[in-house]
Design an enzyme around this catalytic site. Structure first.
Site, PDB file in Angstrom:
ATOM      1  N   CYS A   2       0.728  -1.131   0.176  1.00 47.84           N
ATOM      2  CA  CYS A   2       0.393   0.117  -0.030  1.00 47.84           C
ATOM      3  C   CYS A   2       0.645   1.610  -0.451  1.00 47.84           C
ATOM      4  O   CYS A   2       0.693   2.205  -0.373  1.00 47.84           O
ATOM      5  CB  CYS A   2      -1.175  -0.168   1.617  1.00 47.84           C
ATOM      6  SG  CYS A   2      -2.170   0.565   1.035  1.00 47.84           S
ATOM      7  N   ARG A  27      -3.404   4.995   3.984  1.00 47.20           N
ATOM      8  CA  ARG A  27      -3.723   3.750   3.182  1.00 47.20           C
ATOM      9  C   ARG A  27      -4.322   2.282   3.595  1.00 47.20           C
ATOM     10  O   ARG A  27      -4.862   2.230   2.785  1.00 47.20           O
ATOM     11  CB  ARG A  27      -2.172   4.034   2.166  1.00 47.20           C
ATOM     12  CG  ARG A  27      -2.344   4.971   1.801  1.00 47.20           C
ATOM     13  CD  ARG A  27      -0.830   5.434   0.891  1.00 47.20           C
ATOM     14  NE  ARG A  27      -1.174   4.462  -0.291  1.00 47.20           N
ATOM     15  CZ  ARG A  27      -0.899   4.594  -1.550  1.00 47.20           C
ATOM     16  NH1 ARG A  27      -1.476   6.572  -1.660  1.00 47.20           N
ATOM     17  NH2 ARG A  27      -1.689   4.396  -2.227  1.00 47.20           N
ATOM     18  N   TRP A  75      -0.162  -3.912   2.040  1.00 50.39           N
ATOM     19  CA  TRP A  75      -1.378  -4.645   2.341  1.00 50.39           C
ATOM     20  C   TRP A  75      -1.677  -6.398   1.890  1.00 50.39           C
ATOM     21  O   TRP A  75      -1.307  -6.104   0.389  1.00 50.39           O
ATOM     22  CB  TRP A  75      -2.408  -4.305   2.290  1.00 50.39           C
ATOM     23  CG  TRP A  75      -3.967  -4.260   1.822  1.00 50.39           C
ATOM     24  CD1 TRP A  75      -4.500  -3.801   3.333  1.00 50.39           C
ATOM     25  CD2 TRP A  75      -5.297  -4.643   0.916  1.00 50.39           C
ATOM     26  NE1 TRP A  75      -6.192  -3.829   3.128  1.00 50.39           N
ATOM     27  CE2 TRP A  75      -6.441  -5.030   1.662  1.00 50.39           C
ATOM     28  CE3 TRP A  75      -4.738  -4.884  -0.030  1.00 50.39           C
ATOM     29  CZ2 TRP A  75      -7.348  -5.082   1.496  1.00 50.39           C
ATOM     30  CZ3 TRP A  75      -5.637  -5.725  -0.488  1.00 50.39           C
ATOM     31  CH2 TRP A  75      -6.994  -5.752  -0.004  1.00 50.39           C
ATOM     32  N   ASN A 101       4.345  -2.389  -4.924  1.00 51.01           N
ATOM     33  CA  ASN A 101       2.902  -2.045  -5.109  1.00 51.01           C
ATOM     34  C   ASN A 101       2.056  -2.466  -6.020  1.00 51.01           C
ATOM     35  O   ASN A 101       2.725  -2.277  -7.510  1.00 51.01           O
ATOM     36  CB  ASN A 101       2.164  -0.537  -4.400  1.00 51.01           C
ATOM     37  CG  ASN A 101       2.299   0.104  -3.222  1.00 51.01           C
ATOM     38  OD1 ASN A 101       3.049  -0.735  -2.149  1.00 51.01           O
ATOM     39  ND2 ASN A 101       2.268   1.739  -2.968  1.00 51.01           N
ATOM     40  N   GLY A 102       1.221  -3.549  -6.271  1.00 43.26           N
ATOM     41  CA  GLY A 102       0.537  -3.277  -7.297  1.00 43.26           C
ATOM     42  C   GLY A 102       0.524  -5.509  -7.271  1.00 43.26           C
ATOM     43  O   GLY A 102       0.562  -6.226  -5.554  1.00 43.26           O
ATOM     44  N   GLU A 487     -24.479   4.758   1.262  1.00 44.78           N
ATOM     45  CA  GLU A 487     -23.632   5.116   1.925  1.00 44.78           C
ATOM     46  C   GLU A 487     -23.349   5.032   3.635  1.00 44.78           C
ATOM     47  O   GLU A 487     -22.175   4.819   3.975  1.00 44.78           O
ATOM     48  CB  GLU A 487     -23.627   6.709   1.841  1.00 44.78           C
ATOM     49  CG  GLU A 487     -21.695   7.124   1.917  1.00 44.78           C
ATOM     50  CD  GLU A 487     -20.504   6.793   1.363  1.00 44.78           C
ATOM     51  OE1 GLU A 487     -19.672   6.754   2.500  1.00 44.78           O
ATOM     52  OE2 GLU A 487     -20.432   6.075   1.007  1.00 44.78           O
ATOM     53  N   LYS A 491     -20.832   2.801   6.028  1.00 39.45           N
ATOM     54  CA  LYS A 491     -19.365   3.814   7.073  1.00 39.45           C
ATOM     55  C   LYS A 491     -19.610   2.809   8.026  1.00 39.45           C
ATOM     56  O   LYS A 491     -18.915   3.024   8.342  1.00 39.45           O
ATOM     57  CB  LYS A 491     -20.220   5.126   6.951  1.00 39.45           C
ATOM     58  CG  LYS A 491     -19.922   5.971   6.264  1.00 39.45           C
ATOM     59  CD  LYS A 491     -18.553   6.847   5.775  1.00 39.45           C
ATOM     60  CE  LYS A 491     -17.513   6.923   4.706  1.00 39.45           C
ATOM     61  NZ  LYS A 491     -18.638   5.605   4.045  1.00 39.45           N
ATOM     62  N   GLU A 494     -17.689  -0.229   7.522  1.00 41.71           N
ATOM     63  CA  GLU A 494     -16.205  -0.272   7.543  1.00 41.71           C
ATOM     64  C   GLU A 494     -15.555  -0.159   8.582  1.00 41.71           C
ATOM     65  O   GLU A 494     -14.349  -0.372   8.808  1.00 41.71           O
ATOM     66  CB  GLU A 494     -16.195   1.035   6.876  1.00 41.71           C
ATOM     67  CG  GLU A 494     -16.015   0.576   5.122  1.00 41.71           C
ATOM     68  CD  GLU A 494     -15.805   2.246   4.432  1.00 41.71           C
ATOM     69  OE1 GLU A 494     -15.218   1.965   3.330  1.00 41.71           O
ATOM     70  OE2 GLU A 494     -16.154   3.053   4.354  1.00 41.71           O
ATOM     71  N   HIS A 510     -40.059  -6.572   1.032  1.00 39.42           N
ATOM     72  CA  HIS A 510     -39.841  -7.011   0.080  1.00 39.42           C
ATOM     73  C   HIS A 510     -38.614  -8.126   0.412  1.00 39.42           C
ATOM     74  O   HIS A 510     -37.600  -8.497  -0.527  1.00 39.42           O
ATOM     75  CB  HIS A 510     -39.804  -7.035  -1.510  1.00 39.42           C
ATOM     76  CG  HIS A 510     -40.768  -6.619  -1.562  1.00 39.42           C
ATOM     77  ND1 HIS A 510     -41.662  -6.941  -2.822  1.00 39.42           N
ATOM     78  CD2 HIS A 510     -41.006  -4.553  -1.751  1.00 39.42           C
ATOM     79  CE1 HIS A 510     -42.580  -5.973  -3.483  1.00 39.42           C
ATOM     80  NE2 HIS A 510     -42.141  -4.905  -2.923  1.00 39.42           N
ATOM     81  N   LYS A 609      -6.914   2.461   1.499  1.00 41.18           N
ATOM     82  CA  LYS A 609      -7.510   3.801   1.511  1.00 41.18           C
ATOM     83  C   LYS A 609      -7.589   3.725  -0.306  1.00 41.18           C
ATOM     84  O   LYS A 609      -8.960   4.072  -0.782  1.00 41.18           O
ATOM     85  CB  LYS A 609      -6.912   4.913   2.112  1.00 41.18           C
ATOM     86  CG  LYS A 609      -7.260   6.231   1.490  1.00 41.18           C
ATOM     87  CD  LYS A 609      -8.130   6.437   1.718  1.00 41.18           C
ATOM     88  CE  LYS A 609      -8.914   8.296   1.589  1.00 41.18           C
ATOM     89  NZ  LYS A 609     -10.660   8.401   1.914  1.00 41.18           N
TER      90      LYS A 609
END
Length: 614
Positions: A2, A27, A75, A101-102, A487, A491, A494, A510, A609
């Site tokens: 990260c 991040r 990460w 990273n990646g 949203e 939150k 998270e 339903h 992040k």
């Protein structure tokens, strides 16, 4: 993923690297490490599972001398979080060290080939495969490090931002990028390296954002050299970073998330500055003025985004369709890029990303460009990949967002989408003058109304204590408030790790109504709008099943306050602008519940992040 930091110059590298890693903690990560070249020519690598503070503790009795070094927060993607899998990784001879990273997608095939050559691996990572491959090519063909890296990158499939040290060449760092951000800071006889500018701005505001395919040769006492994998010399543009140190510090708040929630009135003022002119009764976006023909001729708009940005896109869909009378679709970028979508040169694709580096969104942009669509980017990070890959766009200008759970970027994105709808609707002649003027005027008042909502922080903090017991939450909204419900639920998930779901209120019957009992808190957005009576009926259905209702109502509401268990009053605004007001109590509710549960609000587990891999 990260975080990447690097330094070469006249100072001791270790303190700069550690501080840089701390700047990048937002991040998200699970392990950390550092590689240092000392004056004796030794390449020392220290790494550990856990936080940067754990790395500091691990290094207390180690040789941390040296004026050249690279550091990383990981990460986990390939291999569990552990000291062995943490970066940096040595090559087999320990002459080389790498951070990355990646994701290297063909790492398994490369690893099998290298193992067949007798090379042994110590970790489960794709990154170690990369450094072992570089050393193998370097030794077999008797090449310098740069040439070996160039040859290896021809064979690599995937995304990367990498930095390598070679103890036989102690005055050089070589860094390269493809689809993962990397920034070089240029100081006086020193260079800095970072995943973004946050580790760099304390020392210099002069930076080079490496483009895809760029390789930076960073040498002590020499000018920065940038080449590509074919060894063609490039001329990078040096840019000035407009970020202050104070913007990436907490400023007296206990967490970045709370600071960023409270920054929203000022952030939206900055977002609208020079764009919303109340005196002249208009909204001006240069992207609309400069690209009027492409935007006016659009037969369809497709919004691509991920996570919170996708929720902003759902709100943008409604206001764009209402004011511009253009059909709008909202797609998860991760699905759009793989499902062979029907896209033509009559489409406008709006790509939304806070970081500007979201891998799936960037891939969706590239796909849409290949199909001839006109691409409009909405982003926060200046100089990031998505603004460079799009035809035009608008920055949201809310400043660096450090908390992993996005807050001010969400309201900034919604504000830009609203301004885009107003500017484009005016040009198309599809919005009535009185409606246009009402929205422009009310939009300018939103920052003050946000401040009014923020005064409820104490009330919401007390309210949150009641609901820390909950294992599940339901969030309900209608119309413009339905994406806000999504949203709000995100939150809470998270940062508190409580399971939560957002639904259109009418859909409760339903299926989700089966979940409601005395242990199920239900957050209902029930402001005075066109569907107020419908939502009131939903609340009554919840109460009939002993559900606990937290209602967000318009100030002065006398009906719902009599039946809801808890009420949060917010100031009135136009229905299309309600998301900008209503989202703040939901951010605060999630924040305070997480704090009460003792969670790491700014760095929630398993999250990053900037999601620069699929």
């Amino acid at each position: 993923m990260c975080g990447i930091v690097g330094y070469i110059g006249k100072r001791e590298a270790y303190p700069i690297l550690i501080k840089g890693l701390q700047r990048l903690e937002y991040r998200g990560y699970d392990s950390a490490g550092v590689a240092l070249l000392n004056e004796q020519g030794e390449l020392n690598v220290y790494k550990t599972k856990g936080k940067v503070s754990d790395l500091e503790g691990f290094c207390v009795d180690k040789d941390i001398s040296g004026t050249v070094g690279i550091a990383h927060t990981r990460w986990a993607t390939h291999g569990e979080p552990s000291s062995l899998n943490a970066h940096p990784h040595y090559s087999e001879s320990k002459n080389l060290a790498i951070i990355h990273n990646g994701i290297i997608e063909n790492y398994a095939d490369l690893k099998v080939k290298l193992q067949a050559k007798g090379i042994q691996f110590k970790s489960d990572t794709d990154t170690e495969v990369l450094v072992q491959f570089v050393e193998y090519v370097q030794n077999r063909k008797k090449l310098d490090l740069l040439t070996a890296i160039q040859l290896v990158l021809h064979e690599v499939i995937g995304a990367y931002a990498i930095a390598l040290l070679d103890k036989r060449n102690p005055d050089t760092i070589i860094a390269a990028r493809k689809q993962s951000p990397l920034v070089v800071g240029i100081g006086e006889n020193e260079f800095f390296l970072g995943s973004d500018a946050s580790p760099i701005i304390e020392y210099t505001d002069q930076v080079v954002y490496l483009e895809d395919g760029n390789i930076a040769v960073i040498q002590r006492g020499k000018e920065l050299k940038v080449v590509n994998i074919y060894n063609n010399t490039l001329s990078p543009e040096i840019k000035t970073v407009d970020i202050s140190l104070g913007q990436i510090e907490k400023g007296g708040y206990p967490h970045f998330m709370l600071k960023e929630i409270f920054e929203q009135p000022e952030c939206l003022t900055n977002c609208m500055r020079g764009r919303v002119n109340v005196e002249a009764n208009n909204v001006t976006l240069s992207a609309v003025i400069d690209n009027k023909e492409q935007l006016l001729n659009a037969q369809r708009i497709i919004i691509v985004a991920c996570g919170t940005s996708w929720h902003a896109g759902l709100i943008g869909k409604q206001i764009l369709e209402n004011l511009c009378r253009i059909p709008v679709e909202v797609e998860y970028a991760s699905e759009f890029r793989y499902r062979n979508p029907v896209v033509t040169d009559k489409d406008v694709v709006i790509a939304i990303s806070q970081s500007g580096e979201t891998a799936d969104t960037l891939a969706a942009v590239e796909l849409a460009r290949r199909k001839g669509a006109f691409i409009y980017g909405i982003c926060n990070a200046i100089g990031s990949s998505i603004p460079r890959a799009t035809h035009t766009g608008s920055y949201i200008h809310v400043g660096p967002e450090i908390g992993v759970a996005s807050t001010k970027a969400f309201t900034g994105q919604v504000t830009v989408l609203t301004m885009l709808a107003l500017a484009l609707g005016k040009e198309r002649g599809t919005v009535a003058d009185d409606v246009y003027l009402d929205i422009v005027k009310e939009l300018s008042l939103i920052p003050d109304k946000m401040k009014e909502v923020l005064e409820l922080n104490g009330q919401i903090a007390l309210l949150s204590r009641i609901f820390t017991y909950a294992r599940n939450f339901l969030y309900l909204g209608r119309g413009f408030s339905y994406p806000v419900a999504l949203e709000g639920a995100l939150k809470l998930k998270e940062i508190s790790y409580i399971h939560a779901e957002g639904y259109p209120a009418a859909e409760m019957k339903h299926g989700p109504i089966a979940l409601i009992d005395s242990d199920m808190p239900v957050v209902v957005i029930a402001t005075h709008n066109a569907m107020y009576e419908k939502v009131l009926s939903n609340i009554q259905e919840i109460k009939a099943r002993k559900g606990k209702v937290i209602a967000l109502v318009s100030k002065g509401d006398a009906t719902i306050s009599k039946i809801a268990d808890e009420v949060i009053e917010i100031p009135d605004t136009l229905e299309c602008l309600e998301p900008l007001i209503v989202t703040i109590p939901l951010q605060l509710l999630a924040y305070h519940i997480a704090v009460c549960k003792g969670k790491d609000v700014d760095q929630p587990r398993n999250l990053a992040k900037s999601v620069t891999v699929e």
